[in-house]
Design a protein around this motif. Structure first.
Motif, PDB file in Angstrom:
ATOM      1  N   SER A 138       0.828  -1.205   0.000  1.00  0.00           N
ATOM      2  CA  SER A 138       0.000   0.000   0.000  1.00  0.00           C
ATOM      3  C   SER A 138       0.861   1.253   0.000  1.00  0.00           C
ATOM      4  O   SER A 138       0.608   2.207  -0.745  1.00  0.00           O
ATOM      5  CB  SER A 138      -0.930  -0.005   1.221  1.00  0.00           C
ATOM      6  N   ILE A 164      -6.294   7.654  -3.454  1.00  0.00           N
ATOM      7  CA  ILE A 164      -6.763   6.959  -4.664  1.00  0.00           C
ATOM      8  C   ILE A 164      -5.830   5.801  -5.010  1.00  0.00           C
ATOM      9  O   ILE A 164      -6.271   4.695  -5.374  1.00  0.00           O
ATOM     10  CB  ILE A 164      -6.861   7.951  -5.834  1.00  0.00           C
ATOM     11  N   ALA A 165      -4.522   6.047  -4.891  1.00  0.00           N
ATOM     12  CA  ALA A 165      -3.562   4.990  -5.195  1.00  0.00           C
ATOM     13  C   ALA A 165      -3.728   3.812  -4.230  1.00  0.00           C
ATOM     14  O   ALA A 165      -3.702   2.641  -4.645  1.00  0.00           O
ATOM     15  CB  ALA A 165      -2.142   5.549  -5.118  1.00  0.00           C
ATOM     16  N   ALA A 167      -6.368   2.928  -2.748  1.00  0.00           N
ATOM     17  CA  ALA A 167      -7.624   2.235  -3.085  1.00  0.00           C
ATOM     18  C   ALA A 167      -7.400   1.223  -4.193  1.00  0.00           C
ATOM     19  O   ALA A 167      -7.936   0.103  -4.157  1.00  0.00           O
ATOM     20  CB  ALA A 167      -8.683   3.248  -3.488  1.00  0.00           C
ATOM     21  N   THR A 168      -6.609   1.598  -5.191  1.00  0.00           N
ATOM     22  CA  THR A 168      -6.381   0.679  -6.312  1.00  0.00           C
ATOM     23  C   THR A 168      -5.617  -0.571  -5.875  1.00  0.00           C
ATOM     24  O   THR A 168      -5.692  -1.603  -6.545  1.00  0.00           O
ATOM     25  CB  THR A 168      -5.602   1.377  -7.439  1.00  0.00           C
ATOM     26  N   ALA A 169      -4.884  -0.452  -4.772  1.00  0.00           N
ATOM     27  CA  ALA A 169      -4.125  -1.608  -4.270  1.00  0.00           C
ATOM     28  C   ALA A 169      -4.957  -2.493  -3.361  1.00  0.00           C
ATOM     29  O   ALA A 169      -4.453  -3.505  -2.857  1.00  0.00           O
ATOM     30  CB  ALA A 169      -2.883  -1.118  -3.528  1.00  0.00           C
ATOM     31  N   PRO A 171      -8.177  -4.706  -3.409  1.00  0.00           N
ATOM     32  CA  PRO A 171      -9.268  -5.295  -4.191  1.00  0.00           C
ATOM     33  C   PRO A 171     -10.549  -5.494  -3.385  1.00  0.00           C
ATOM     34  O   PRO A 171     -11.612  -5.718  -3.956  1.00  0.00           O
ATOM     35  CB  PRO A 171      -8.682  -6.638  -4.640  1.00  0.00           C
ATOM     36  N   ARG A 173     -11.912  -3.200  -1.394  1.00  0.00           N
ATOM     37  CA  ARG A 173     -12.368  -1.883  -0.932  1.00  0.00           C
ATOM     38  C   ARG A 173     -13.875  -1.704  -0.993  1.00  0.00           C
ATOM     39  O   ARG A 173     -14.415  -0.825  -0.324  1.00  0.00           O
ATOM     40  CB  ARG A 173     -11.695  -0.778  -1.750  1.00  0.00           C
ATOM     41  N   TYR A 260     -12.284   4.714   0.863  1.00  0.00           N
ATOM     42  CA  TYR A 260     -11.257   5.532   0.226  1.00  0.00           C
ATOM     43  C   TYR A 260     -11.899   6.695  -0.542  1.00  0.00           C
ATOM     44  O   TYR A 260     -11.413   7.827  -0.495  1.00  0.00           O
ATOM     45  CB  TYR A 260     -10.433   4.699  -0.749  1.00  0.00           C
TER      46      TYR A 260
END
Length: 424
Positions: A138, A164-165, A167-169, A171, A173, A260
């Motif tokens: 993260s 945001i970054a 959040a993309t890490a 899955p 969320r 997030y």
């Protein structure tokens, strides 16, 4: 739906075209008469003076529509001033004091770490020794994203991109269960701190969050008094009822945005100079006061028609309790003495014109100036601290009916049909 609401829905309403007195409109809306006039001032109702009388009348159809809207919003009600209000168990502000879940927030911040205060807000249970840590994956993705920003990017830019970054890490969320959101919160907050570029010696991922954040704010060594003040500031700022950014978070959570995204909504609001960035204005003012004295600086602010930064708060007629607590800690730090004296001089000088007390933005500015931090540091402290409160409000909102934070617009444009506009 409660019994009172059911009975109201079944009651025959006034005939179309009929007008209601203020008392009748208040009874139909379930509010006080003064709130009816607050609705008028906000454009939610139209009033008409009674011919030959002192009172006002209201269109019955319009009042009924507003009553239906208020009921449709479920947990939303109206405050005595007519502003929208939301039931919450988190923060109470009353008589120049404020409370987290019924506990005096200043006393709590004086005895507990920021992480412990956050856990109290989230769960209502004590968590002695709570420490937040973030997984390397993260942190790595958040740092890469923040590192790609231009140098002039502000704190809110960096924190929003890091959110945001992160959040993309993650899955998982979109899991909005309480356990999952709490897990997100305990990872997100330390990720935000770790993603900020270090100024001083990086403290790594262990230890209290305040110590890790210190290295992102200043290159000066973290003496005990200054670090304690930063820790207390984070705890004091963890929540403050429905501030503008918190309302944005609840709207996002009402639409079932993940945690997030809800935090990102809050970060989008705090950049305003009337909210999270306010301490930066006070920081620059104090530097000016240290150079020229309070009288000319305050005079320039007043002459320009501006509010003196760091003074007054709409929720506290007296001194902001957060400012009072931080000033007491700052008074114990020798290097803060000249800056603290400058802040008090500003308040005393401005009081000759307007009797306003110091607020937390002025106290934050004393901390950031005296510790060699940039003007934007107060915004960083505010954003990191308030993330705990945003998560707490998101958790509350996830337990409510979806999309209840959806006000109805009151159209005041031209009445249709309007002819199609034709180019000349």
């Amino acid at each position: 739906m409660d019994t009172v609401t059911s009975m109201r829905d079944q009651e025959p309403g006034p005939a179309d075209g009929e007008r209601l007195s203020t008392r009748e409109a208040a009874e139909l809306l379930g509010v006080k008469p003064e709130t009816v006039y607050a609705y008028v001032s906000r454009g939610l109702l139209d009033s008409r003076r009674t011919p030959g009388g002192r009172g006002s009348t209201f269109d019955a159809k319009e009042v009924r529509a507003l009553a239906r809207r208020n009921r449709r919003e479920g947990g939303s009600t109206a405050s005595p001033g007519g502003e929208p209000a939301v039931r919450t168990r988190l923060t109470l502000i009353d008589r120049d004091r404020y409370y987290f879940r019924g506990v005096d927030a200043v006393e709590l911040a004086g005895r507990c770490s920021y992480e412990e205060v956050a856990e109290w807000l989230w769960t209502g249970r004590p968590h002695p020794g709570a420490v937040f840590t973030a997984p390397e994956a993260s942190v790595a993705v958040a740092r890469r994203a923040v590192g790609a920003l231009p140098e002039h990017a502000g704190p809110a830019d960096r924190l929003r991109v890091a959110t945001i970054a992160a959040a993309t890490a993650d899955p998982l969320r979109f899991d909005l269960s309480e356990e999952a959101v709490l897990g997100t919160a305990r990872v997100l907050i330390p990720t935000l701190v770790a993603a900020l570029p270090p100024v001083g010696q990086d403290q790594g991922g262990d230890g209290p969050l305040a110590r890790r954040l210190w290295a992102r704010l200043t290159g000066l060594p973290a003496d005990r008094g200054s670090l304690r003040t930063l820790e207390t500031a984070l705890a004091l700022l963890a929540d403050h009822d429905l501030a503008a950014s918190t309302l944005a978070v609840r709207v996002a959570a009402s639409a079932r945005a993940h945690a997030y995204a809800a935090v990102s909504a809050g970060l989008g609001v705090i950049e305003g100079p009337l909210h999270g960035a306010a301490s930066g204005l006070a920081h620059r003012m104090l530097l000016d006061v240290l150079d020229r004295g309070a009288a000319p600086v305050v005079a320039e602010e007043l002459r320009a028609g501006r509010r003196v930064p760091g003074l007054g708060h709409r929720l506290y007629p007296g001194e902001d309790p957060r400012a009072r607590a931080l000033f007491a800690l700052l008074a114990e730090i020798p290097r803060a003495a000249p800056v603290l004296a400058a802040a008090r001089e500003v308040a005393a000088t401005a009081a000759r014109s307007t009797p306003l007390h110091a607020n937390v933005d002025l106290a934050l500015a004393v901390l950031t100036v005296s510790c060699g931090m940039p003007a934007s540091a107060g915004e960083t402290i505010f954003a990191v601290a308030r993330t705990a409160g945003w998560i707490a409000h998101a958790l509350e909102e996830y337990a409510e009916r979806p999309l209840r934070m959806r006000p109805s617009g009151v159209y005041v444009g031209p009445r249709p049909p309007v002819p199609l506009p034709l180019s000349e």
